[in-house]
Design a protein around this motif. Structure first.
Motif, PDB file in Angstrom:
ATOM      1  N   PHE A  63      14.758  15.158  12.806  1.00 47.82           N
ATOM      2  CA  PHE A  63      15.892  14.373  13.297  1.00 47.82           C
ATOM      3  C   PHE A  63      15.310  13.182  14.026  1.00 47.82           C
ATOM      4  N   ARG A  64      15.547  11.994  13.499  1.00 46.32           N
ATOM      5  CA  ARG A  64      14.998  10.814  14.147  1.00 46.32           C
ATOM      6  C   ARG A  64      16.120   9.834  14.381  1.00 46.32           C
ATOM      7  N   LYS A  65      16.219   9.378  15.614  1.00 44.42           N
ATOM      8  CA  LYS A  65      17.336   8.513  15.916  1.00 44.42           C
ATOM      9  C   LYS A  65      17.173   7.147  15.288  1.00 44.42           C
ATOM     10  N   ASP A  66      15.937   6.644  15.317  1.00 40.75           N
ATOM     11  CA  ASP A  66      15.747   5.294  14.823  1.00 40.75           C
ATOM     12  C   ASP A  66      15.104   5.336  13.458  1.00 40.75           C
ATOM     13  N   ARG A  67      15.907   5.179  12.467  1.00 42.35           N
ATOM     14  CA  ARG A  67      15.360   5.093  11.122  1.00 42.35           C
ATOM     15  C   ARG A  67      15.794   3.764  10.554  1.00 42.35           C
ATOM     16  N   PRO A  68      14.968   3.131   9.752  1.00 40.67           N
ATOM     17  CA  PRO A  68      15.467   1.920   9.099  1.00 40.67           C
ATOM     18  C   PRO A  68      16.630   2.295   8.198  1.00 40.67           C
ATOM     19  N   PRO A  69      17.688   1.550   8.209  1.00 40.71           N
ATOM     20  CA  PRO A  69      18.859   1.940   7.426  1.00 40.71           C
ATOM     21  C   PRO A  69      18.606   1.756   5.941  1.00 40.71           C
TER      22      PRO A  69
END
Lengths: 818, 717
Positions: free
Chosen positions: A293-299
């Motif tokens: 679970f990663r909050k900052d992922r490239p969209p």
């Protein structure tokens, strides 16, 4: 010059109109060309500012009285204490209205069933359910979890999908035969019919008369799992012809003829946002892979979608959608969030299922994993002789049968992939009947593949090239035994008539390597030395010689477009995939001959355990499920006749028959959006079946590969020939094997055998109970007799608690030979 | 689609796509990187190989900046945005030109964020270079200037557009990348500049243009120049040299440039701008280009022509190996220090499932001190890190040793390489050179053949032959001396040996009686008296179908034997690849010739019957029988130095055949010389027409068949 007044007025008006329209146009163009990414970034930035302020304000507010409300304040308090990043939790309060308005409140659920471990609540209005684990007090919902809900991060379409217990993919045959459309029970305004609670759970049917679908669903509770099932009885995948006629009569328009192509049942069960980054999805990619679970992922649109037991070539042949990932061997997936974890095992209809998993921000805000069941698949129907022109369409008849997924809720032990693997091991033991292996001595059996022969392209005709005759094989076995390899499992490949590139008409064993008599002698010799010998029978999957009464056009495996499936690229021998029923007849006939040679068993693989295809050949028709049954039957017969069977790269349905597995994956498919590879498969299987992975002498990084084997508890395997490796150049199929000359490897094999025997010999019948990373590049595997093996991949030594592991080496800690 | 029961189906075969090649091989698919690695052997064939580099990790995708806001520290996610350049300094620290974020990102050797460097008004920086002292040079593209920043981040200097009388107003200066040599001279690549690299001195003054590409003139251009008028020419787009895409400087100060040309794609320039690699070829086969589906989406970029190589960047690692990345085909190629191809790998790119190790849009590459490869991708906004495998490391070591001439030391390393991959034929090259150096010529011969090096093979053979002569000279000389004496005795006493002469006469008489044999013997006569011999074929009954067939079979056998037994020196094709396929084409051509010749002859007042043409053409092939076998035999004792002799005889054989065909036509058809020439030209023309007709008919009939089948399918579905 004097202009009449009217003209002047007109002129001014047109001028004003032109200027306004020009400015509007330029404004809209400017707005469009603004990059969407920037807009989104700006949006999220401003959102974050807004949330900061909201948190400050709402941290004081609390009471709403409902259960959901209290849990929100709990979250808000956590948010305040744990720091700024989790402040998002509080936004649930302001956007709580959106969440609450979409998803059922906790008090709309009523108890449907209860057993010693779990309680099942159902909401009869929406069809969703709630499971409370009595042992741990945790809850699981069949719809997305509330924590971290952000209304703006989810599109309206996805909000509808998330609310719906069933996600439907369908095809409108009278509109476009090749396009899939998506909908859900909310968009179709489904009515919940025939709702009833049973003693183990509840049952209901989603009725969509407008489009003609009816989906009966059953959810039941047992032991520590919940089983969600789509029933075959009462399943309606489209309008009947009378209904279509009625529709046409009423509306004077042609009915679209919508038919169900795929279904996901409760797809968002266990879905969580990445707000609390302590969690992951487990996907069955390779041995098992985690998506953190990663909050900052490239969209971007990354997700994992693979067919269980691999692609069905009867549909994907000629279809430009061939997957680049490894095939899924186990019908499992898992979700861990915080200290809760679940393992999902696809039960009924696994051969028609796909595993779908998406991290947060790829489609919506949630990390979710589910099983998608296929009823109709897209295939290419050629319309000309050369099979180049044609069109894509879906099959008219759907796949039949119940479909179910069992969600096991973990408790105790570790709520992580080790726990999931242990639970899967338990499933294998209870359902498939796998038992703890009983090794005769404390010595491991080293799998050795011997390549018999191949054919070489010659000046005028192809010549048969023997690489390891049976007498040479005796020499190899002799030498290896003499230098210390006490026990081996020898698999002889390429023994058939014509060598490894000739498929079909396997018997008698080719005279170039010694004939039947030579093989018999070799097997006896090996037995005397204490090894066992199996013959490779995965080649029964193909035929390119026409022997065994095989006619490619009559007995080859055909796809829906009646195209016989052939393999073979530029430099490869071309061979035709044999129809499973035909293959069954041939193999059954030959089983007796194997027995006469004295072989200890067969090594299966390919179309016997690894490839699962439907067959649309009129003579030998078989659905995917039937093909699975045929394979299982063949495995069973082989075990009955010969005593044991090995399999290479086999799917989970074959595991209960085999004595050993080869070719277990140790690496994932290199997707960018997944995180680490974990030995889920190995943890589940260790102690039940001995296994090994790819051949060590063709590995890219030999030293690291051996360490990986040690970490995963697998025994390294080698592929050898008597002939020098240069002799493989120019052969038809074996030119890809870089180094096989046994003299180059014998010392190395003996050395590794010694090391692996010492480390893994006494845990052959032990289960793996722990696996974790102690530091970057250092991993520890723990067995249930207390033995721990620590592997260090780094280039500098690792100092543990009272022990040291040298660089690129392993160490055994706490426990050795009992 | 199921067929209705009871109907006769026509089932056809289809070749499945080769992606499943990997799936069938036992155990290979388990732990392979997502790309396939290939190498080239001495025969220029591509051979599969173990991976030389293995995808290790991803760097630069998880950048968090510490921001201070409202008195509290906060980590802000700050991803890269379309970064265009990458530089790794001596301490393995990574600098990325984060173009759309207008900054330079500095990461430490593990990929952790250190700082971001923004000078005043930095706009779209597309290039970054860090000197050994730590000074950072930035190609500030948006502002069309070069910035010089100290290691602390202070702006030291900025260099704007250079002024010089060599640069006119229309010159478009837009620096995209630069390197700085040891003296401080800056080599700047300007976007779209066809004059080459702009060289600036340490103060930023214009020094010159460097490393300009040559204009590539295609055949069409030459033709146009010849035929177009002035006005038309002036409307054509000027043919200008290609622009230089990227630049790299190595430790010794050599400068490497990459351009999108067909020749000299990679140049190694010394300080004077001379290309050391004029004759080398770079870039991979067109077959491997355009493999990615992404390439179709990129054709909107008019600068990249589909099919042209898309070499975007190169770097030189600590061993001197050159790594080049190709954006169009998503391939990474590695060359040795002398420009020879070591490896290349390419993998399928599928939109929607990006894989570690396969970049969708590689724009920059660099290596660190551990020879790890860093590939910067500007659409995924991260750096793929590839680590050399054991195989790759060994190979580099061995290549370096061989390059430096340390043959004895390179031998054990090459053996290790072979142990890991026995199929890697360039390794045999290294071993062969080591053996040659040790003067073990027999071994060198065998190894050169395995690796496909004709020159080396020939040299070793020369040495062996010399040794053989030296050893056996005495024996040879004695034999020659004795043979000379014997012949002298024989001639002196010819009268006493009359019985030999009688015997040979009777033998010849016997031959004369048998018709077939005499016809076969006639072939020899034709060689000596061609015109009369051919006339005799018809009028003297000296030729028949049977003898012609026998001769043809002889020719076939000799050709096959020649193909098989010719020494490696003169036919550098590995023995298992020599095939008999050429026979079919030869036979078909010959037959077409015979038929067309007869037909043309009959319309042009020729007097030959079909039998005459057929038999005559087969007799005309006789020189092949005579010379073919001896040539093949002799080739086994010749080296490349005698290749002119071999070439002479081989060409002579073909010319002799050609002349015999000429005389055959002349005599059999009873033409003069001019008519014969005309006949030959017309025959050639007729052959072409015949084959065109045949292929048209074949194509049309298959289309017709296809058409009927399609109709049948549509009706029955």
């Amino acid at each position: 010059m004097q202009m009449p007044a009217r003209w002047k007025r007109l002129f001014v008006l047109t001028l004003i109109a032109a200027m306004t329209s020009a400015s509007i146009v330029t404004y809209t163009i400017a707005a469009e060309t603004k990059k969407p990414g920037q807009a989104e970034a700006a949006k999220t930035d401003s959102e974050q500012e807004a949330k900061q302020e909201d948190h400050a304000v709402n941290a004081q507010e609390s009471e709403t009285g409902t259960k959901a409300g209290t849990s929100q304040t709990k979250d808000a308090k956590e948010g305040a204490t744990t720091g700024s990043r989790t402040a998002k939790g509080a936004n649930g309060q302001t956007a709580k209205n959106s969440y609450r308005s979409l998803f059922p409140d906790d008090d709309s659920f009523r108890l449907a069933s209860e057993n010693a471990n779990l309680r099942l609540y159902v909401d009869p209005k929406t069809g969703h359910f709630l499971v409370k684990d009595k042992r741990s007090g945790r809850e699981w919902r069949s719809f997305p979890d509330a924590y971290g809900w952000n209304d703006k991060d989810n599109t309206n379409t996805w909000k509808k999908h998330m609310q719906s217990p069933v996600f439907i993919k369908y095809v409108e045959f009278n509109v476009r035969k090749d396009q899939i459309k998506e909908t859900n029970v909310l968009d179709q305004k489904a009515a919940i019919e025939r709702f009833e609670t049973t003693d183990t759970g509840f049952r209901l049917t989603f009725d969509m008369p407008g489009i003609g679908f009816a989906i009966p669903v059953e959810v039941s509770l047992k032991d520590d799992y919940v089983e969600t099932k789509i029933l075959e009885e009462g399943f309606k995948d489209g309008k009947t012809s009378e209904e279509m006629a009625a529709y046409e009569a009423k509306t004077k328009k042609k009915d679209k003829n919508a038919r169900i192509a795929g279904l996901r049942l409760y797809p968002f069960l266990g879905a969580h946002t990445s707000d609390r980054e302590d969690g992951y999805l487990l996907i069955p990619d390779g041995p098992g892979t985690l998506i953190q679970f990663r909050k900052d992922r490239p969209p971007n649109n990354n997700f994992y979608f693979e067919a269980v037991y691999g692609e069905d070539y009867a549909f994907s042949n000629n279809n430009p959608s061939l997957s680049i990932r490894q095939p899924v061997r186990m019908p499992v997936f898992g979700i861990k969030t915080g200290d809760q974890a679940l393992l999902a095992v696809i039960h009924d209809g696994a051969e028609y299922a796909n595993v779908l998993a998406a991290p947060s921000k790829s489609m919506n805000q949630y990390n979710w994993a589910t099983a998608e069941f296929t009823y109709r698949q897209r295939f290419f129907q050629p319309t000309d002789k050369r099979k180049q022109n044609g069109f894509q369409t879906f099959n008219k008849d759907r796949a039949q049968g119940d479909r179910s997924v069992r969600y096991y809720f973990l408790n105790g032990g570790s709520p992580d992939y080790v726990g999931m693997a242990s639970r899967y091991r338990q499933v294998l033991m209870e359902e498939e009947g796998l038992k703890r292996v009983s090794p005769d001595e404390d010595a491991i059996r080293l799998p050795v593949y011997l390549l018999g022969a191949d054919s070489k392209k010659g000046f005028l005709w192809d010549s048969y090239e023997a690489l390891t005759t049976t007498s040479q094989a005796e020499e190899i076995v002799n030498e290896l035994t003499a230098i210390g390899v006490k026990k081996m499992s020898v698999t002889y490949a390429g023994w058939q008539k014509g060598g490894i590139s000739d498929f079909g008409g396997h018997f008698p064993v080719d005279n170039g390597i010694g004939g039947n008599e030579g093989m018999r002698q070799f097997i006896e010799f090996a037995h005397v030395k204490g090894h066992d010998v199996t013959l490779d029978a995965s080649s029964y999957t193909f035929n390119n010689t026409g022997r065994d009464g095989f006619r490619s056009s009559r007995d080859g495996l055909q796809d829906l477009g009646s195209v016989v499936i052939k393999y073979g690229g530029r430099n490869e021998t071309s061979r035709t995939l044999v129809s499973p029923r035909f293959m069954q007849k041939v193999l059954e006939k030959d089983l007796g001959k194997f027995y006469l040679l004295g072989a200890d068993g067969l090594t299966l693989g390919e179309g016997l355990g690894a490839l699962l295809n439907s067959d649309f050949n009129e003579r030998h028709k078989a659905t995917r499920e039937e093909a699975k049954g045929i394979q299982q039957q063949l495995f069973d017969e082989a075990v009955q006749t010969l005593g044991s069977v090995r399999a290479e790269g086999a799917n989970a349905y074959a595991w209960k028959y085999v004595d050993a597995l080869d070719g277990l994956p140790i690496e994932n498919s290199f997707d960018l959006f997944v995180d680490e590879t974990v030995p889920f498969m190995q943890i589940a299987l260790h102690g039940l079946i001995p296994y090994s992975s790819a051949f060590a002498n063709t590995a890219d990084n030999y030293a690291t590969y051996l360490l990986k084997n040690m970490e995963y508890g697998s025994i390294p395997s080698f592929m050898l020939t008597y002939a020098a490796s240069q002799d493989l150049i120019g052969t038809r199929s074996l030119y890809n094997y870089y180094s096989t000359h046994y003299k180059d490897w014998s010392e190395e094999i003996a050395k590794q055998y010694g090391r692996f025997n010492e480390a893994l010999g006494d845990v052959q019948d032990r289960m793996i109970v722990g696996h974790r990373s102690l530091a970057a590049g250092v991993y520890e595997t723990a067995y249930d007799n207390g033995k721990r093996i620590v592997v260090n991949y780094n280039e500098s030594p690792y100092h543990g608690d009272g022990y040291e592991v040298k660089a690129q080496d392993f160490a055994v800690v706490h426990g050795g030979r009992s | 689609m199921e067929k209705r029961r009871g109907r006769r189906r026509i089932i056809h075969l289809l070749t499945f796509l080769g992606i499943l090649v990997a799936a069938w091989s036992p155990g290979v698919a388990a732990a392979e990187p997502p790309y396939m690695t290939f190498s080239k052997d001495g025969y220029d064939r591509r051979i599969p190989s173990q991976a030389a580099y293995y995808p290790s990790t991803v760097v630069g995708d998880n950048i968090y900046k510490t921001m201070v806001q409202n008195g509290a520290e906060r980590l802000e996610y700050s991803p890269l945005k379309r970064p265009q350049d990458l530089f790794i300094d001596d301490r393995d620290e990574i600098y990325i030109a984060d173009t759309d974020n207008n900054r330079i990102v500095h990461l430490n050797r593990d990929g952790g964020f250190v700082r971001e460097i923004t000078a005043k008004g930095m706009k779209s920086p597309q290039g970054v270079f860090v000197t050994a002292g730590g000074t950072i040079y930035v190609a500030d593209t948006g502002n069309k200037r070069i910035l010089k920043i100290s290691s602390n981040g202070e702006l030291l200097a900025e260099y704007g557009r250079p002024k010089s009388r060599f640069i006119d107003e229309s010159f478009h200066y837009e620096p995209t990348n630069l390197v700085v040599d040891a003296r401080g001279f800056m080599y700047v690549i300007s976007n779209g500049s066809y004059q080459g690299v702009v060289q600036l001195d340490p103060e930023g003054n214009f020094y010159g243009f460097y490393g300009t590409n040559m204009t590539e003139v295609s055949l069409m251009d030459i033709v146009r120049k010849l035929f177009y008028t002035e006005e038309q020419l002036s409307r054509q787009v000027r043919t200008l040299p290609s622009t230089i895409r990227n630049i790299h400087i190595d430790e010794q100060g050599f400068i490497y440039t990459v351009s999108a040309t067909d020749k000299e794609q990679v140049k190694k320039l010394n300080i004077r701008g001379e290309n050391q690699w004029k004759d080398k070829k770079f870039g991979i086969e067109p077959r491997f280009r355009n493999r990615s589906q992404a390439a179709e989406a990129q054709t909107t970029d008019s600068k990249q022509e589909v099919q042209k190589s898309g070499l975007t960047d190169i770097t030189v690692d600590r061993n001197g190996n050159l790594v080049a990345i190709d954006k169009v085909s998503n391939a990474v190629t590695q060359y040795g220090p002398n420009g020879e191809l070591l490896f290349f790998w390419t993998g399928p790119v599928t939109i929607g499932s990006p894989q570690l190790g396969i970049s969708q849009s590689p724009v920059a590459v660099d290596t660190n001190s551990k020879n790890e490869l860093f590939v910067l991708d500007d659409s995924q906004n991260l750096i793929h890190v590839l680590k050399p495998t054991e195989f790759g490391t060994l190979l580099h070591q061995a290549t370096t040793l061989s390059q430096e001439g340390k043959y004895a030391e390179s031998e054990p390393v090459w053996r290790e390489v072979l142990k890991l991959n026995a199929l890697y034929s360039p390794a045999y090259q290294g071993l062969a050179e080591a053996a040659y150096y040790k003067e073990d010529y027999k071994e060198a011969l065998r190894l050169f053949k395995l690796s496909g090096d004709v020159g080396g093979y020939s040299d070793s053979f020369w040495q062996l032959r010399l040794q053989w002569f030296q050893r056996h000279f005495s024996a040879l000389a004695n034999t020659a001396f004795i043979a000379a004496i014997l012949i002298w005795i024989f001639y002196r006493s010819k009268k006493k040996l009359r019985f030999i002469a009688n015997g040979s006469k009777r033998f010849r008489g016997f031959l004369g009686k048998n018709r077939l044999l005499s016809q076969l013997r006639h072939a020899f006569t034709i060689l000596r008296h061609p015109i009369d011999g051919f006339t005799d074929l018809r009028y003297g009954q000296k030729g028949s179908y049977l003898s012609a067939f026998i001769l043809l079979s002889f020719v076939t056998l000799v050709l096959l034997a020649k193909e098989y037994y010719t020494s490696f020196t003169f036919m550098p094709v590995p023995s298992n690849e020599r095939s008999s396929g050429f026979l079919l084409t030869g036979a078909v051509t010959w037959l077409t010739w015979v038929v067309c010749n007869y037909l043309i002859g009959s319309i042009r007042q020729g007097e030959a019957r079909f039998k005459d043409v057929f038999v005559g053409s087969s007799y005309a092939l006789f020189p092949i029988v005579i010379l073919g076998l001896p040539l093949a035999a002799v080739s086994n004792i010749m080296t490349l130095s005698e290749s002119s002799i071999y070439g002479f005889f081989e060409t002579g054989m073909l010319v002799w055949c050609g002349c015999l065909f000429f005389w055959k036509i002349q005599s059999l058809q009873n033409y003069g010389v001019g008519e014969t020439v005309g006949n030959i030209l017309l025959t050639a023309f007729a052959m072409v027409i015949a084959w065109v007709l045949i292929s048209i008919i074949a194509g049309l009939s298959s289309e017709l068949q296809n058409f009927f089948y399609t109709i049948y399918q549509e009706v029955s579905m």
